[in-house]
Motif scaffolding. Structure first.
Motif, mmCIF file in Angstrom:
data_model
loop_
_atom_site.group_PDB
_atom_site.id
_atom_site.type_symbol
_atom_site.label_atom_id
_atom_site.label_comp_id
_atom_site.label_asym_id
_atom_site.label_seq_id
_atom_site.Cartn_x
_atom_site.Cartn_y
_atom_site.Cartn_z
ATOM 1 N N ASN A 69 156.531 -54.513 43.587
ATOM 2 C CA ASN A 69 156.068 -53.130 43.670
ATOM 3 C C ASN A 69 156.118 -52.431 42.322
ATOM 4 O O ASN A 69 155.210 -51.691 41.958
ATOM 5 N N GLU A 70 157.183 -52.687 41.593
ATOM 6 C CA GLU A 70 157.328 -52.071 40.279
ATOM 7 C C GLU A 70 156.176 -52.476 39.362
ATOM 8 O O GLU A 70 155.557 -51.653 38.707
ATOM 9 N N LEU A 71 155.913 -53.792 39.362
ATOM 10 C CA LEU A 71 154.840 -54.317 38.524
ATOM 11 C C LEU A 71 153.502 -53.715 38.935
ATOM 12 O O LEU A 71 152.705 -53.286 38.104
ATOM 13 N N THR A 72 153.256 -53.705 40.246
ATOM 14 C CA THR A 72 151.991 -53.182 40.753
ATOM 15 C C THR A 72 151.803 -51.729 40.350
ATOM 16 O O THR A 72 150.744 -51.342 39.850
ATOM 17 N N ASP A 73 152.840 -50.913 40.539
ATOM 18 C CA ASP A 73 152.733 -49.500 40.180
ATOM 19 C C ASP A 73 152.347 -49.348 38.720
ATOM 20 O O ASP A 73 151.493 -48.536 38.369
ATOM 21 N N TYR A 74 153.004 -50.128 37.886
ATOM 22 C CA TYR A 74 152.728 -50.029 36.445
ATOM 23 C C TYR A 74 151.277 -50.395 36.143
ATOM 24 O O TYR A 74 150.555 -49.676 35.473
ATOM 25 N N ILE A 75 150.846 -51.542 36.693
ATOM 26 C CA ILE A 75 149.476 -52.011 36.432
ATOM 27 C C ILE A 75 148.463 -50.996 36.938
ATOM 28 O O ILE A 75 147.486 -50.661 36.261
ATOM 29 N N MET A 76 148.719 -50.453 38.151
ATOM 30 C CA MET A 76 147.753 -49.536 38.755
ATOM 31 C C MET A 76 147.623 -48.239 37.960
ATOM 32 O O MET A 76 146.551 -47.636 37.907
ATOM 33 N N THR A 77 148.713 -47.792 37.351
ATOM 34 C CA THR A 77 148.624 -46.522 36.629
ATOM 35 C C THR A 77 148.232 -46.710 35.172
ATOM 36 O O THR A 77 147.465 -45.910 34.630
ATOM 37 N N VAL A 78 148.716 -47.765 34.538
ATOM 38 C CA VAL A 78 148.531 -47.866 33.084
ATOM 39 C C VAL A 78 147.240 -48.585 32.706
ATOM 40 O O VAL A 78 146.562 -48.176 31.771
ATOM 41 N N TYR A 79 146.890 -49.648 33.440
ATOM 42 C CA TYR A 79 145.748 -50.452 33.007
ATOM 43 C C TYR A 79 144.443 -49.972 33.645
ATOM 44 O O TYR A 79 143.820 -50.652 34.450
ATOM 45 N N GLN A 80 144.059 -48.766 33.272
ATOM 46 C CA GLN A 80 142.877 -48.124 33.840
ATOM 47 C C GLN A 80 141.760 -48.058 32.812
ATOM 48 O O GLN A 80 142.008 -47.720 31.659
ATOM 49 N N ASN A 81 140.560 -48.333 33.271
ATOM 50 C CA ASN A 81 139.391 -48.166 32.413
ATOM 51 C C ASN A 81 138.940 -46.714 32.493
ATOM 52 O O ASN A 81 138.657 -46.212 33.581
ATOM 53 N N PRO A 82 138.881 -46.020 31.342
ATOM 54 C CA PRO A 82 138.546 -44.588 31.375
ATOM 55 C C PRO A 82 137.163 -44.314 31.969
ATOM 56 O O PRO A 82 136.904 -43.215 32.456
ATOM 57 N N ALA A 83 136.270 -45.321 31.959
ATOM 58 C CA ALA A 83 134.905 -45.078 32.438
ATOM 59 C C ALA A 83 134.780 -45.272 33.949
ATOM 60 O O ALA A 83 133.723 -45.034 34.513
ATOM 61 N N ASP A 136 141.797 -61.322 31.264
ATOM 62 C CA ASP A 136 142.260 -60.152 30.530
ATOM 63 C C ASP A 136 142.606 -59.078 31.567
ATOM 64 O O ASP A 136 141.821 -58.811 32.474
ATOM 65 N N LEU A 137 143.765 -58.476 31.442
ATOM 66 C CA LEU A 137 144.207 -57.517 32.461
ATOM 67 C C LEU A 137 144.140 -56.069 31.990
ATOM 68 O O LEU A 137 144.683 -55.183 32.645
ATOM 69 N N THR A 138 143.456 -55.844 30.864
ATOM 70 C CA THR A 138 143.451 -54.491 30.291
ATOM 71 C C THR A 138 142.978 -53.429 31.292
ATOM 72 O O THR A 138 143.470 -52.317 31.284
ATOM 73 N N TRP A 139 142.003 -53.789 32.156
ATOM 74 C CA TRP A 139 141.493 -52.821 33.132
ATOM 75 C C TRP A 139 141.875 -53.186 34.568
ATOM 76 O O TRP A 139 141.228 -52.771 35.514
ATOM 77 N N GLU A 140 142.903 -53.978 34.728
ATOM 78 C CA GLU A 140 143.235 -54.485 36.057
ATOM 79 C C GLU A 140 143.473 -53.352 37.069
ATOM 80 O O GLU A 140 143.132 -53.468 38.242
ATOM 81 N N GLY A 141 144.028 -52.250 36.604
ATOM 82 C CA GLY A 141 144.323 -51.132 37.507
ATOM 83 C C GLY A 141 143.081 -50.499 38.091
ATOM 84 O O GLY A 141 143.116 -49.917 39.178
ATOM 85 N N SER A 142 141.955 -50.572 37.390
ATOM 86 C CA SER A 142 140.702 -50.034 37.931
ATOM 87 C C SER A 142 140.045 -51.035 38.853
ATOM 88 O O SER A 142 139.194 -50.699 39.654
#
Lengths: 248, 681
Positions: free
Chosen positions: B560-574, B518-524
């Motif tokens: 790079n485009e994909l990475t930027d998106y994942i890093m910014t959008v898929y963040q766990n708020p905690a 599951d990649l929901t929090w991959e950016g964190s």
């Protein structure tokens, strides 16, 4: 009025007697067995024993038995009949051995969890019945849940066999865990000790920390389900595994 | 005769004394029958039997104390339950009777519900108010429910539990199969929560089928889809040779060409005969596609079609176009757009076309189709409802092609037509219908599936759960299913993710597959540099896995485009990704972490940090975890892995902050350095 109650009552009595008669003679009808063309001396299991399935479900693999003569060579054309406690069904319930001396049947276990003793019998040259007993295990809800949890959390370490989906980690462990079927070891561990080692890890029983603690991952009832499953599949059978259902 | 009667009358009622005597005798007898009937009742018989059975047991005193004679009853007005089953099933709550193997005295097996709160008939059906074995179990009246056979018992769980449930594999499997085999494409199944069951199979559009394959292949396929691929979900319609000839004629005549599919083959296949197999392996095609090996076993996943005989099916030009970009032919396909270069496409084309089966088309000899045959084929395609599953130019998708199954579990048996020799019960009927639909009439359209007995039991279990009770339960008594979200990532990156079919395997925000994490929090979770590199060149993290992330041949810009998106959008708020540093931890803390890793928590059982000593390979290899994960993620993961990824096999150790921090320090110091040779073993 009187006549009315009289007739209903006699009717009741008749129905009672009849239903008693029916319930006594209640046997599932199966095709009459074919006439054997040969007779063996012994009957042995080829495959399909000691399987587990959910209550009421068919076993994953068919049961295959083989009839041999005194020299241990397969006998084609011998009659094999299967029987078990009520509730167990065989498809087919009897048959003649094929060219390799074997009969294959699909087994559905009864509706109660526990061990089911099946009997496969053949007739020898002296027209005497020769029996083979085979045991299968029916899992109830709790054990089924336990099996599922074991598959998810435990089998990678505790089951030395790999499947396509799950490589076994058994060989990589410095200290080898026991497969859950190993009754000789696991039957000696009390329920309380099993709960302790599963909840708090190996050190709880002075064993290796390679056995992790699951008490914060699994609920109490999950752990009970695991123990119930371990007890159910243990070989030799656990004392608390419940009754054996055999033909009466 | 008349004389005899007369004399009998005289004898009995000749005078008033006699008459009085006879009448009182009759009275007496008939009065005695009522208590006698009660005395001889079945439940009393069983209660006597129970008391006799427990008398000699060591737990007799307790059992005796619990025993209550007379008719017993569980009354639950909310559920409409009046269950007297406990009048005979006396020992249901006596766990100490576990060794007893005769009914009705077995204790009830452990389940998550209390008998007093649910009664018996809610799960087992049957007639709760009855007080005889026959009436309670095998009701003889058509509108009454007989007892549910044990093998379908899980269907009762499904009345209230609308989603997947632990401990009931058969129900879960049955529900899965209803979608997976597209049953619900022809049979509408409206669920009690007002949603409709959705299919999860992927029947292809037939609009351009002539681009893809030949009429001969269509003929062979329609005759027996499983002869081409044993895993095919398409059922066998048991069509005659003539019908198959005409349907194949129509489909080919009806097909419209797509420009890309006819481009001539470009690059030549390489001369190295192993190149195809290694490219197939490197691209992890087997994650989704299965191929039969020499031993006859299927190896590979079932997300895409089996490829054992693909060379006997597809046209080379089409295959080439498909490999270049499958989305040109089918915009909805689960297959990623791999961005193969020309030599790679040629290698694959050669490799796949060699997978043929000479038997498959050996006996198919078709003459040119006549207009009558094509017209007849079109009629058949409508008649059999092919468009329920496939898009076919000029044919409308039929509405409600087959009977709705939303309440099949309550279908009165008076409305069913049974076959001779069949038991007259609904479960038997449902199972037989799935097993051999055409038993019930040669003219029926329902096709033949090749389900195993276990699959049939599962399907029947799932269907029996669709009954009146399930449909009318107040929502407060039900446990809702988690609905699949329709999450779609936005913008350019979102388009790229669709093109790469990320959601076929990964789940994000409640949408997608379950083959990969599951990649929901991959950016964190991961470090930016690692992610860019991984997307361009995925090395495997878990050597024990059969299925792996393939290489999509992404350009630097895309990665790079994909990475930027994942890093910014898929963040766990905690989790604050930058709250803990990636280096500079005190040596003492790292040392403590190491001790904890190898000692207290024995992580080496599942993970490898030092390739020389550690062997565990259940979890990801951690040799370079310090370059992969963020320290904040590792710390939170140590504290509670399931909170970050529900269902993960990593045990929650309820670690103290101190232990978690030390392990984080130790792990973040593992910066690796190309130790992937271990990973590949």
């Amino acid at each position: 009025m009187i006549r009315h109650s009289l007739t209903t009552n006699t009717l009741f009595a008749v129905v009672l007697v009849m239903s008693l008669a029916i319930s006594c003679s209640h046997r599932t009808a199966s095709a009459p067995p074919p006439k054997p063309t040969a007779f063996g001396a012994a009957i042995v299991e080829s495959s399909g024993g000691k399987q587990t399935a959910q209550t009421g479900a068919s076993l994953p693999q068919p049961l295959v038995v083989q009839v041999n003569d005194e020299q241990g060579t397969a006998v084609p054309g011998a009659l094999v009949e299967f029987s078990a406690a009520p509730g167990v069904t065989f498809d087919p319930a009897n048959g003649l051995t094929d060219s390799s001396g074997q009969v294959t049947t699909n087994v559905t276990l009864g509706g109660m969890a526990g061990r089911y003793q099946l009997t496969a019998s053949t007739i020898d040259k002296a027209r005497k019945k020769v029996d083979l007993r085979i045991e299968e295990i029916a899992l109830g809800y709790q054990q089924t849940l336990g099996r599922q949890l074991s598959d998810q959390y435990c089998d990678r370490c505790h089951n030395p066999e790999s499947t396509v989906e799950r490589l076994s980690n058994f060989d990589n462990l410095e200290i080898k865990p026991h497969p859950f079927t190993e009754g000789d070891t696991l039957n000696k561990i009390s329920d309380a000790d099993l709960t302790a080692i599963i909840s708090h890890g190996g050190p709880a029983l002075n064993k290796s920390a390679l056995m992790p603690a699951w008490g914060n991952t699994l609920s109490k009832s999950d752990i009970q389900a695991l123990i119930s499953y371990i007890r159910a599949i243990s070989d030799p059978p656990n004392r608390n595994a419940g009754p054996v259902y055999a033909e009466n | 005769m008349k004389e005899k009667l007369k004399s009998l009358w005289q004898k009995l009622f000749g005078d008033s004394v006699r008459a009085f005597g006879v009448v009182s005798l009759v009275f007496l007898v008939s009065l005695a029958i009522a208590p006698a009937k009660n005395y001889f009742s079945e439940w009393r018989h069983y209660q006597h039997g129970y008391l006799k059975m427990i008398r000699n047991r060591s737990d007799a005193v307790t059992l005796q104390r619990h025993f209550q004679g007379g008719i017993q009853q569980i009354w639950l007005p909310d559920l409409g339950v009046v269950d007297r089953c406990t009048s005979c099933h006396v020992g249901l709550k006596e766990a100490s009777l576990a060794d007893v193997n005769v009914q009705p005295f077995r204790p009830h097996p452990v389940i998550p519900h209390k008998l007093d709160q649910f009664g018996c008939t809610v799960c087992h059906r049957g007639q709760g108010a009855a007080t005889t074995v026959a009436e309670a179990h095998n009701s003889t009246l058509a509108w009454e429910q007989p007892i549910l056979p044990a093998k379908y018992i899980e269907s009762s769980c499904g009345e209230c539990h609308r989603g997947p449930l632990p401990g009931v594999p058969q129900l879960n499997q049955g529900r899965h199969l209803l979608s997976r085999y597209g049953c619900v494409r022809c049979h509408t199944v409206k669920l009690p929560d007002a949603t409709t069951m959705k299919p999860t199979d992927d029947p292809p559009s037939l609009e351009h089928i002539a681009d893809k394959t030949t009429r001969e292949w269509i003929y062979a396929w329609l005759k027996d889809p499983q002869a081409y691929a044993s895993t095919a979900t398409m059922p066998n319609f048991k069509l005659s040779d003539d019908d198959v000839r005409d349907i194949s004629a129509f489909l080919i005549a009806n097909s419209t060409p797509l420009p890309g599919d006819t481009a001539t083959l470009t690059a030549k296949a390489p001369t190295d005969p192993t190149a195809g197999a290694s490219l197939y392996g490197e691209s992890f095609c087997a994650s989704c596609h299965a191929v039969q090996n020499a031993a006859g076993n299927l190896v590979g996943g079932d997300l895409g079609p089996e490829l054992t005989r693909i060379g006997s099916k597809v046209r080379p030009e089409w295959l080439q176009a498909w490999l270049r970009n499958p989305r040109d032919y089918d915009p909805e396909t689960a297959m990623p757009h791999y961005r193969f270069n020309d030599p790679q496409v040629a290698t694959f084309t050669g490799f796949l076309l060699a997978k043929t089966d000479s038997d498959l088309l050996a006996n198919v000899h078709l003459e040119a189709a006549t207009p009558e045959q094509i017209a007849h084929g079109k009629r058949l395609v409508s008649d059999y409802g092919c468009a329920s599953c496939h898009e076919i130019g000029g044919i409308k998708k039929p509405e409600n092609f087959a009977p709705e199954l939303s309440r099949i579990g309550s279908k009165p048996i008076t409305q069913l037509v049974f076959l001779p020799g069949m038991q007259h019960t609904l479960p038997d009927y449902v199972a037989a219908k799935i097993k051999q639909p055409r038993w019930f009439g040669q003219a029926l359209k329902m096709p033949q599936y090749s389900f195993t007995p276990a699959q049939i039991d599962s399907l029947a279990t799932a269907l029996l759960a669709l009954n009146d009770r399930a449909a009318t339960l107040p929502p407060s008594l039900t446990v809702a299913a988690k609905l699949e979200s329709d999450y779609q990532p936005a913008g350019k990156a979102g388009k790229l993710m669709t093109d790469l079919a990320c959601f076929s395997c990964h789940r994000i925000n409640g949408h997608g597959g379950d083959m990969a994490p599951d990649l929901t929090w991959e950016g964190s979770s991961v470090q930016r540099e690692w992610l860019v590199e991984f997307l361009k060149n995925p090395n495997t993290l878990r050597p024990a896995l059969v299925r792996r992330m393939p290489r999509f041949n992404l350009t630097d810009t895309e990665a790079n485009e994909l990475t930027d998106y994942i890093m910014t959008v898929y963040q766990n708020p905690a989790i604050d990704r930058d709250s803990m540093p990636l280096s500079g931890y005190p040596q003492g803390q790292v040392e403590l972490g190491k001790q904890l890793f190898y000692g207290k928590y024995a992580c080496q059982g599942c993970h490898i940090v030092d390739t020389k000593t550690d062997k565990g390979y259940i979890g990801p290899t951690l040799t370079n975890v310090g370059s992969r994960l963020t320290a904040a993620w590792i710390f939170e993961w140590m504290k509670n892995p399931q909170a970050l990824r529900p269902g993960t096999a990593e045990p929650n150790r309820a670690m103290s902050d101190e232990d978690a921090r030390a392990l984080t320090a130790f792990l973040i110091s593992q910066k690796g350095g190309g130790k992937s040779e271990v990973a590949k073993k």
